[in-house]
Structure formats: structure tokens, C-alpha cells
Design an enzyme around this catalytic site. Structure first.
Site, PDB file in Angstrom:
ATOM      1  N   CYS A   1      68.878  -1.733 -21.394  1.00 18.34           N
ATOM      2  CA  CYS A   1      68.826  -2.877 -20.480  1.00 18.34           C
ATOM      3  C   CYS A   1      68.669  -2.324 -19.078  1.00 18.34           C
ATOM      4  CB  CYS A   1      70.080  -3.733 -20.580  1.00 18.34           C
ATOM      5  SG  CYS A   1      69.809  -5.367 -19.843  1.00 18.34           S
TER       6      CYS A   1
ATOM      7  N   TYR B   1      86.141  -1.683 -28.561  1.00 19.86           N
ATOM      8  CA  TYR B   1      86.888  -0.716 -27.753  1.00 19.86           C
ATOM      9  C   TYR B   1      88.101  -0.198 -28.518  1.00 19.86           C
ATOM     10  CZ  TYR B   1      83.933  -2.661 -24.153  1.00 19.86           C
ATOM     11  OH  TYR B   1      82.837  -3.067 -23.441  1.00 19.86           O
TER      12      TYR B   1
ATOM     13  N   CYS C   1      70.317  -3.970 -16.354  1.00 22.06           N
ATOM     14  CA  CYS C   1      71.308  -4.514 -15.416  1.00 22.06           C
ATOM     15  C   CYS C   1      72.252  -3.458 -14.862  1.00 22.06           C
ATOM     16  CB  CYS C   1      72.080  -5.672 -16.038  1.00 22.06           C
ATOM     17  SG  CYS C   1      72.879  -5.319 -17.606  1.00 22.06           S
TER      18      CYS C   1
ATOM     19  N   LYS D   1      73.304 -13.491 -28.291  1.00 16.73           N
ATOM     20  CA  LYS D   1      74.187 -13.046 -27.209  1.00 16.73           C
ATOM     21  C   LYS D   1      74.474 -14.235 -26.325  1.00 16.73           C
ATOM     22  CE  LYS D   1      74.277  -9.717 -23.384  1.00 16.73           C
ATOM     23  NZ  LYS D   1      73.443  -8.735 -22.658  1.00 16.73           N
TER      24      LYS D   1
ATOM     25  N   LYS E   1      77.176 -11.404 -30.286  1.00 20.16           N
ATOM     26  CA  LYS E   1      78.055 -10.990 -29.187  1.00 20.16           C
ATOM     27  C   LYS E   1      78.358 -12.182 -28.292  1.00 20.16           C
ATOM     28  CE  LYS E   1      78.068  -7.804 -25.253  1.00 20.16           C
ATOM     29  NZ  LYS E   1      77.302  -6.878 -24.442  1.00 20.16           N
TER      30      LYS E   1
ATOM     31  N   ARG F   1      73.454 -15.104 -15.665  1.00 21.81           N
ATOM     32  CA  ARG F   1      72.472 -14.738 -16.683  1.00 21.81           C
ATOM     33  C   ARG F   1      72.216 -15.883 -17.654  1.00 21.81           C
ATOM     34  NH1 ARG F   1      75.514  -9.266 -17.136  1.00 21.81           N
ATOM     35  NH2 ARG F   1      74.568  -8.126 -15.425  1.00 21.81           N
TER      36      ARG F   1
ATOM     37  N   GLU G   1      66.711 -17.184 -32.716  1.00 23.37           N
ATOM     38  CA  GLU G   1      66.582 -15.920 -31.978  1.00 23.37           C
ATOM     39  C   GLU G   1      66.659 -14.727 -32.925  1.00 23.37           C
ATOM     40  OE1 GLU G   1      65.974 -15.360 -28.807  1.00 23.37           O
ATOM     41  OE2 GLU G   1      66.103 -17.418 -28.055  1.00 23.37           O
TER      42      GLU G   1
HETATM   43 ZN   LIG Z   1      71.639  -6.450 -19.103  1.00 21.60          ZN
END
Ligand SMILES: [Zn+2]
Length: 275
Positions: free
Chosen positions: A71, A264, A73, A146, A199, A168, A184
Site C-alpha cells: 500500500c 498481534y 499510505c 476491508k 478485516k 478512507r 469484492e
Molecule cells: Zn493504505
């Protein structure tokens, strides 16, 4: 985020070796570049931190599957996932850049590239660029379903990728609509995704289940920073038994149909599973 740090290549190798020895199957890398610019050009720099880390991991911990986040970002000064034209993200101009980034990661040795940007057509663009450059065996894990939302807050701080203007929502999905997720996912599979991702995970277990049962494809689910932090915070205060809530949260994601969980908690959970 409690227990989560940005890391260097040296530190990463220690953590990765420990993770592998505990039975964790793979790692996903997100880059924090030295410098950000309008197009995120550090993303396809073969000597940037992610590329260096991939090479080091494949050399030192060869059994571990290495996935890279693809990505822009983390690399753009404005924090959006693509290049900006007239105040908006330019989808088509972004595709070439994402493809360059993915090829650079594959060249470093990534087993799987994981586009997280949600631009239309990015899986096809990345697949053809990989194939043209001799990386037909590099797999694509597409962030297919997402959802925008508040669960990403802690990560954005950790990755220094909060958008500097707007949000976003225009390129992430409407969380009230689960048919859109299936569309999607199907598009990404048609474009060449080898594995699809949902996600966040916990609030979207129904989507994980629908995607798994309707596609039969390998499904990854990403337990995001907010999900993790809520459990950690409650456990720190003694309000819940952190280990048991962690395992229940992961079990729910697995039961919903996830073949792979990005979390995590990976090392902590692997440690408990070995006991
Ligand atoms: Zn991104």
C-alpha cells in the site's frame, strides 16, 4: 499500542526467530520509510526497510512465510493509500505504483504480497506485473473485504499513517452491506488473488463465514489493532482474563472459517497452544 513496537531489521530477526520456534507460520511486514512524499516512492525502493527485512528474513529464518503489506499510505506524506489528484485519490494512477511496490517486494524474496489499498483493479495489475517480472510463484493475499471504521486507530498511530485530510471511506466498504463484501471478494479472485482477507475480524465474523462458505478459497482474517488493544486494556485493568479472552477471540475467528489469522497475539497464542 501495548506490547507493540516499530522495529529494526536486527530486532525483527530476533522476534521472527522466536515466533518461528513457537510455531507461528509467518509474518507480515509494514514499512515506515525514512522519508515520505506525494507518491510514496520509498515503497518501491529496493533498499527500503521492508525490502531489507524480507531479504534478511529469508536468509536467517527461511522456514517463516514472509508476507508484505502493499500500500502507499505508510509512504505518502498525506497518508492516503494512493496518489492524489484534485483532492481525491486517483485510482488508475495508483495501480502502476502498487505494482512496482509488489514487484520490489517479490524481488526481495517475499512469498506473498498483500495489497491493502482497496483500489479497483489492483490485484490484476499486481498479478500481471509479477508475472511479467518472473515472479509467477509469488502469491497474492488480497485485502478483499476491508471495512472502514474505528478499529484501526491504534495501528494508524503505530504506522504513522493517519490520513492528513478526509478519511478512507470512499475506498473502503460500507459495513452495513455484506453483499458488497462478496462482490469484492469475487472480483479479487477473478483478478488472480490466491487468498482473500476479511478485516477487521471480530466484528465481521459473519463475513468471514460467508466468504469461506461461498468461495471455498483460503480466507485470512485480520484481528486489527483496536480489537487487540481492547482486550489488552481490559486485561491490564484486571477486568477480564486476558489469555482466555485472547484465545476465545481467536477461536471465534477460526470457527467462522478463517484459514489464516493475522494477529498481534500471534506469539502469545502460539506459546499457549504449545503448553
Ligand atoms: Zn493504505
Amino acid at each position: 499500542m501495548p506490547g507493540v513496537d516499530q522495529t529494526s531489521v536486527d530486532e525483527l530477526l530476533k522476534d521472527a526467530a522466536e515466533a518461528a520456534s513457537l510455531g507461528v507460520g509467518g509474518v507480515i511486514l509494514f514499512g515506515i520509510p525514512d522519508a515520505k512524499d506525494a507518491t510514496g516512492s520509498e515503497a518501491w525502493n529496493d533498499d527500503a526497510p521492508v525490502q531489507q527485512a524480507v531479504r534478511a528474513l529469508k536468509r536467517e529464518v527461511p522456514g517463516l512465510v514472509v508476507i508484505t503489506d502493499v500500500c502507499l499510505c505508510e509512504y505518502t506524506e498525506h497518508g492516503h493509500c494512493g496518489v492524489i489528484r484534485d483532492g481525491d485519490v486517483d485510482n488508475d494512477a495508483t495501480l502502476d505504483l502498487l505494482a512496482k511496490e509488489a514487484v520490489s517486494h517479490a524481488r526481495a524474496g517475499a512469498d506473498i504480497v498483500a495489497p491493502s489499498d482497496m483500489m479497483d483493479g489492483r490485484v490484476a495489475a499486481i498479478r500481471s506485473a509479477l508475472d511479467e517480472n518472473g515472479f509467477a510463484n509469488t502469491a497474492i493475499l488480497a485485502y478483499s473485504a476491508k471495512y472502514a471504521g474505528p478499529f484501526y486507530g491504534p495501528f494508524r498511530e503505530a504506522a504513522e499513517s493517519t490520513p492528513q485530510f478526509g478519511d478512507r471511506r470512499s475506498y473502503q466498504m460500507d459495513s452495513a452491506n455484506s453483499d458488497e463484501a462478496l462482490r469484492e471478494v469475487m472480483l479479487d479472485i477473478e483478478e488472480g488473488a490466491d487468498m482473500v482477507m476479511v478485516k477487521p475480524a471480530g466484528p465481521f465474523l459473519d463475513i468471514i463465514h460467508r466468504v469461506k462458505s461461498q468461495t471455498g478459497y483460503p480466507v485470512a482474517a485480520y484481528q486489527v489493532s483496536g480489537e487487540y488493544s481492547m482486550i489488552q486494556a481490559a486485561a491490564e485493568r484486571g477486568w477480564v482474563d486476558g489469555e482466555r479472552v485472547m484465545m476465545d477471540s481467536l477461536m471465534g475467528i477460526r470457527r467462522a472459517g478463517a484459514d489464516v489469522i493475522l494477529t498481534y497475539f500471534a506469539r502469545a497464542a502460539a506459546r499457549l497452544l504449545r503448553e
